[in-house]
Enzyme design. Sequence first.
Site, mmCIF file in Angstrom:
data_model
loop_
_atom_site.group_PDB
_atom_site.id
_atom_site.type_symbol
_atom_site.label_atom_id
_atom_site.label_comp_id
_atom_site.label_asym_id
_atom_site.label_seq_id
_atom_site.Cartn_x
_atom_site.Cartn_y
_atom_site.Cartn_z
ATOM 1 N N LEU A 16 -15.395 7.634 -20.156
ATOM 2 C CA LEU A 16 -15.296 8.667 -19.129
ATOM 3 C C LEU A 16 -13.925 8.695 -18.472
ATOM 4 C CD1 LEU A 16 -18.805 8.140 -17.529
ATOM 5 C CD2 LEU A 16 -18.024 10.250 -18.623
ATOM 6 N N ASP A 68 -6.796 -5.493 -13.909
ATOM 7 C CA ASP A 68 -8.101 -6.085 -14.187
ATOM 8 C C ASP A 68 -8.851 -6.121 -12.869
ATOM 9 O OD1 ASP A 68 -10.314 -7.623 -14.728
ATOM 10 O OD2 ASP A 68 -9.220 -9.276 -15.664
ATOM 11 N N ASN A 95 -13.115 3.906 -11.541
ATOM 12 C CA ASN A 95 -13.978 4.252 -12.668
ATOM 13 C C ASN A 95 -14.415 3.044 -13.500
ATOM 14 O OD1 ASN A 95 -15.032 6.146 -14.899
ATOM 15 N ND2 ASN A 95 -13.474 4.935 -15.965
ATOM 16 N N TYR A 175 -27.961 -2.739 -13.433
ATOM 17 C CA TYR A 175 -26.854 -1.781 -13.425
ATOM 18 C C TYR A 175 -26.987 -0.788 -12.283
ATOM 19 C CZ TYR A 175 -24.127 2.319 -14.779
ATOM 20 O OH TYR A 175 -23.266 3.396 -14.772
ATOM 21 N N LYS A 179 -24.677 0.558 -8.594
ATOM 22 C CA LYS A 179 -24.219 1.905 -8.261
ATOM 23 C C LYS A 179 -24.768 2.363 -6.904
ATOM 24 C CE LYS A 179 -21.706 2.528 -11.898
ATOM 25 N NZ LYS A 179 -20.226 2.611 -11.786
ATOM 26 N N THR A 210 -20.991 6.537 -24.466
ATOM 27 C CA THR A 210 -19.753 5.757 -24.348
ATOM 28 C C THR A 210 -20.014 4.325 -24.779
ATOM 29 O OG1 THR A 210 -20.167 5.004 -22.072
ATOM 30 C CG2 THR A 210 -19.109 7.164 -22.338
#
Length: 252
Positions: A16, A68, A95, A175, A179, A210
């Site tokens: 992305l 990093d 991102n 995950y 977010k 991805t």
Amino acid sequence: MSSKTLILVTGANQGLGYYAAQQLAATGNHHVLIGSRDVNKAKKAIETLAADDSVKVSASDLTPLEIDVNSDSSIAAAAKHVEQTYGKLDILLNNAGIAQQQEAAADSSGPSLRDIYRSHYETNVFGAAVVTDAFLPLLRKGSAKRLAFTSSGLASLELAAKPNTLYSANNYPIYRSTKTALNMIMLHYALSLESEGFVVSAADPGYCATNLNGNSGFKDPRDGAKELVKSVVGEKKDVHAVMVSDDGVVPW
């Protein structure tokens, strides 16, 4: 070069971030720093972008930047380099992220549940927070004063509470929790920096194919990247202090 908006996209050597950088650079109005923990991968990405005839991008509008997000020293070095080279930063798109598919080992043969949670939070949450803090002085010197985060519709508590859907909290618990935390960080900056003229947003790109998910997503990452671009350059009334998607504002 000096008249163009300077944008840093972390994790821009693939996925992305790569396509968001492509779309931003293709306007001719922006100079994009291709953030990557491996600067050689950033350089390769620039070569590939410049060679892509489907979307015209000038290599002169792209610059590799080693960063990093799991390393405070790397982040500090990247911020110092941008300061010495450009003296400011107009837009930051956080991102970089990970989404491991591995489950916790039942014995000591692999990573524990704590290890898996920690690795996700290190990159997806702590990394974004530290990068933002490190570059905030440069963003304050910039003309655009834009800050954006790549989030996910999976972060929505309202959607997660609905059973028997793709968004159900039964799916991807580690995950998605990162977010949700990232959205709170975004809101913190949106409210605390608004008086300084900042526009702060998050984007839900959708389930894109991805490397993050082993290319299992059903959406073209080029389309998902459009939501990242929207969060970066969209009108304040449409993107500030919310998470945007191609369906509009995503509920919390």
